[in-house]
Design an enzyme around this catalytic site. Structure first.
Site, mmCIF file in Angstrom:
data_model
loop_
_atom_site.group_PDB
_atom_site.id
_atom_site.type_symbol
_atom_site.label_atom_id
_atom_site.label_comp_id
_atom_site.label_asym_id
_atom_site.label_seq_id
_atom_site.Cartn_x
_atom_site.Cartn_y
_atom_site.Cartn_z
ATOM 1 N N LYS A 181 0.728 -1.097 0.074
ATOM 2 C CA LYS A 181 0.047 0.047 -0.210
ATOM 3 C C LYS A 181 0.883 1.191 -0.073
ATOM 4 O O LYS A 181 1.949 1.133 0.530
ATOM 5 C CB LYS A 181 -1.006 0.071 1.022
ATOM 6 C CG LYS A 181 -1.757 -1.242 1.276
ATOM 7 C CD LYS A 181 -3.215 -0.310 1.617
ATOM 8 C CE LYS A 181 -4.292 -1.404 1.415
ATOM 9 N NZ LYS A 181 -4.729 -2.209 2.752
ATOM 10 N N HIS B 46 1.189 6.959 2.749
ATOM 11 C CA HIS B 46 0.410 8.462 2.696
ATOM 12 C C HIS B 46 0.725 9.545 3.925
ATOM 13 O O HIS B 46 1.901 9.266 4.607
ATOM 14 C CB HIS B 46 -1.100 7.899 2.487
ATOM 15 C CG HIS B 46 -1.371 7.118 3.777
ATOM 16 N ND1 HIS B 46 -1.675 7.635 5.298
ATOM 17 C CD2 HIS B 46 -1.942 5.688 3.966
ATOM 18 C CE1 HIS B 46 -2.021 6.710 5.962
ATOM 19 N NE2 HIS B 46 -2.281 5.566 5.456
ATOM 20 N N HIS C 81 0.947 8.289 7.317
ATOM 21 C CA HIS C 81 2.131 7.681 7.729
ATOM 22 C C HIS C 81 3.273 8.489 7.882
ATOM 23 O O HIS C 81 4.207 8.325 8.535
ATOM 24 C CB HIS C 81 2.516 6.323 6.765
ATOM 25 C CG HIS C 81 1.634 5.252 6.819
ATOM 26 N ND1 HIS C 81 1.093 4.649 5.841
ATOM 27 C CD2 HIS C 81 1.191 4.461 7.813
ATOM 28 C CE1 HIS C 81 0.328 3.774 6.072
ATOM 29 N NE2 HIS C 81 0.484 3.716 7.439
HETATM 30 N N1 ARG Z 1 0.313 -0.929 9.766
HETATM 31 C C1 ARG Z 1 -0.749 0.164 10.764
HETATM 32 C C2 ARG Z 1 -1.274 1.028 9.820
HETATM 33 O O1 ARG Z 1 -0.738 1.598 8.812
HETATM 34 C C3 ARG Z 1 0.156 0.414 11.842
HETATM 35 C C4 ARG Z 1 0.862 -0.283 12.863
HETATM 36 C C5 ARG Z 1 0.857 0.373 14.490
HETATM 37 N N2 ARG Z 1 1.676 -0.558 15.319
HETATM 38 C C6 ARG Z 1 1.205 -1.544 15.696
HETATM 39 N N3 ARG Z 1 2.187 -2.327 16.518
HETATM 40 N N4 ARG Z 1 0.049 -1.882 15.641
HETATM 41 O O2 ARG Z 1 -2.320 1.551 10.251
#
Ligand code: ARG
Length: 565
Positions: free
Chosen positions: A122, A125, A128
């Site tokens: 993905k 964005h 992030h």
């Molecule tokens: N990959 C997730 C997202 O893009 C965020 C992960 C955050 N960290 C965790 N330990 N859950 O929304």
């Protein structure tokens, strides 16, 4: 200075201790009211006297001190006016060293920061971008306070979506297209899968089967998955490089795939798992939360299961005093559930050590941002656009710079401008995105702070007989703008501590603007390159210290500096 005044007051007031006095001591809003003010209202009850009388009595009984120029009583307040020379001397001697603002509070303690964590296949964005920038700044802030920080990228690289991707790739993808277009093509395939699955629901079963194969270690499934992973990571790393961000661990969700069975076992052993329509959950109704899903009907683990495994792994591996999670607010419930489950498993430390650090949205407010296929916005494109906009401005303002200088300045200032905009407001607030504001060299912006830094550099560059040893005539720094600048300088160490306590980089960003403004006022009022050596030295010293703290503050935000722009 504050401590010294607290000490004076403490000697004169019996009914309050030093800590209470320190809490009451204020910095008055107007300079006619002195540098510090102590309100006496609180003492009225105990001393059975009107506050103004109390103020007068205390003021009369204060001991003389050479750091105080005068003490005045105004209504119920005792106003302290600092001896400006003494103040300048104290601040300069504290702040002249490079380690000003650093401390050892965190020595021997480890903080894990889980941030950025984009999803494989993905786009990276603007959301992030925010977690990356906030997490990176917290890393810098905690490091400055002596903590050991583990920077963890919890990539979204496992889950049923990869089963879907494999099906889509096998049906409608080509190796060439994925190689050529990377994430863009993977996103196209993913969207296509959903369109097709609407018409043909069997595709969903196929996708589940492929993910199941992945979980079982099937070679073909893992090979395709790993390929998508590598392609994505390469793109993410390009963005990180541009931003100057690094991680200690790229341990994404897939890292925990062999660690979730033991989570399920532990939860079962401790009688925490309940069946719910074939799925396994931890009931959290007692805590006013919806249940935490641990295993799906088909027995596969999910996001939360992997997060629980991750907490256990991190605690065992890094023995953190805190583990911070920087994500959008929409994950509030998820983390509350995970943290509660950790607590229910008997981990007392989970209560204070696990902290979710949410942040607000980036609202684009109709700004035109460059988009690739499917109108998707990539952080990388925003950064490049910022760089080229800054390049135009620099080209106009400073055409004499060499091509390399322009390249470097545009990159550092352009990227810094975007980062600064993300960090200037309290993180929970939404950030509005406006190109004209972000790239402005005036106002509360990154370029403004960087420009002030470059101005300090240029002032010092043009004076060749200055040594920053702090041996100066302090009486020269007793005018108003110098004193105001010294007050800002003096705040820096506390700013770093406050930012850490509140997990709030904006404290540093705002401070950087305050300091830059105080410097620019000082600079407007005081000529620096004057003939009298003692005057020049004193003012250069302030410029030297300001320059270094501006650089340090920007560094704490993850932003660089340039000598010319
Ligand atoms: N990959 C997730 C997202 O893009 C965020 C992960 C955050 N960290 C965790 N330990 N859950 O929304």
């Amino acid at each position: 200075m504050k401590d010294k005044i607290v000490k004076l007051l403490d000697d004169a007031i019996e009914v309050l201790n030093a800590e209470q006095i320190s809490e009451l001591l204020e910095q008055p809003p107007k300079k006619e009211m002195g540098d510090y003010a102590f309100p006496c209202f609180r003492l009225a009850k105990e001393l059975h006297k009107a506050p103004p009388l109390i103020a007068k009595d205390i003021a009369d009984s204060l001991e003389q001190a050479d750091f105080i120029e005068k003490v005045e009583v105004l209504g119920a307040y005792i106003n302290f006016f600092l001896n400006k020379d003494q103040f300048a001397s104290t601040v300069v001697s504290n702040s002249i060293s490079d380690s000003f603002g650093s401390s050892e509070i965190g020595k021997g303690k480890t903080i894990c920061i889980d941030y950025s964590s984009p999803n494989v296949a993905k786009n990276f964005h603007v959301g992030h971008l925010r977690t990356t920038v906030i997490g990176n700044s917290l890393y810098k802030i905690y490091s400055k306070l002596g903590y050991n920080v583990e920077r963890i990228n919890h990539l979204g690289d496992w889950g049923t979506q990869f089963g879907k991707l494999i099906v889509a790739y096998k049906n409608w993808g080509t190796e060439e297209a994925v190689k050529e277009k990377g994430i863009e093509e993977l996103m196209r395939l993913y969207v296509l899968f959903h369109d097709e699955a609407d018409k043909n629901p069997e595709l969903e079963d196929e996708a589940r089967a492929w993910f199941h194969k992945m979980e079982l270690g099937d070679e073909e499934a893992l090979k395709i998955w790993k390929w998508f992973f590598d392609i994505s990571l390469e793109e993410f790393k390009r963005t990180y490089k541009l931003m100057g961000v690094e991680f200690d661990h790229y341990t994404g969700e897939s890292f925990y795939r062999d660690k979730t069975d033991s989570v399920v076992k532990e939860l079962t052993d401790k009688n925490l798992l309940t069946d719910s329509e074939g799925a396994k959950i931890v009931d959290l109704s007692e805590y006013d939360m919806s249940p935490c899903l641990i295993l799906k009907k088909d027995g596969s683990s999910i996001y939360a299961t992997r997060d629980i495994a991750a907490v256990e792994y991190r605690k065992a591996t890094y023995d953190f005093t805190k583990c911070l999670y920087v994500t959008g607010q929409e994950q509030k419930l998820h983390f509350a559930q995970v943290f509660k489950v950790m607590e229910l498993l008997g981990n007392e430390w989970a209560k204070d050590s696990l902290v979710h650090i949410p942040y607000g949205l980036v609202s684009l407010q109709g700004e035109k941002l460059s988009t690739r296929g499917g109108n998707v916005i990539y952080a990388e494109d925003i950064l490049h656009e910022a760089i080229s906009k800054i390049r135009e401005i620099i080209e106009e303002k400073n055409p004499d710079l060499s091509a390399e200088e322009k390249d470097e300045a545009s990159r550092i200032v352009g990227v810094g401008a975007v980062i600064f905009n993300d960090l200037y407001n309290q993180r929970i607030k939404d950030v509005s995105f406006s190109w004209s504001h972000i790239t402005s060299f005036e106002g509360e912006t990154g370029p403004y702070v960087q420009y002030t830094y470059a101005r300090c550099s240029s002032i010092l560059r043009n004076i060749d007989d200055f040594t920053p040893d702090g041996n100066i005539d302090f009486s020269i720094l007793s005018d108003e703008t110098s004193t105001e600048l010294l007050k800002e300088i003096n705040r820096f160490p506390q700013v770093v501590v406050d930012a850490a306590d509140r997990y709030e980089p904006s404290v540093v960003a705002r401070y950087a603007v305050d300091l830059a403004q105080a410097f620019n006022r000082f600079y407007t009022e005081n000529r620096i390159a004057v003939d009298e050596k003692n005057v020049r030295d004193a003012r250069c010293t302030l410029t030297y210290i300001t320059r270094r703290i501006l650089k340090d503050s920007l560094d704490l935000l993850g932003i660089g500096v340039v000598e010319k722009m």
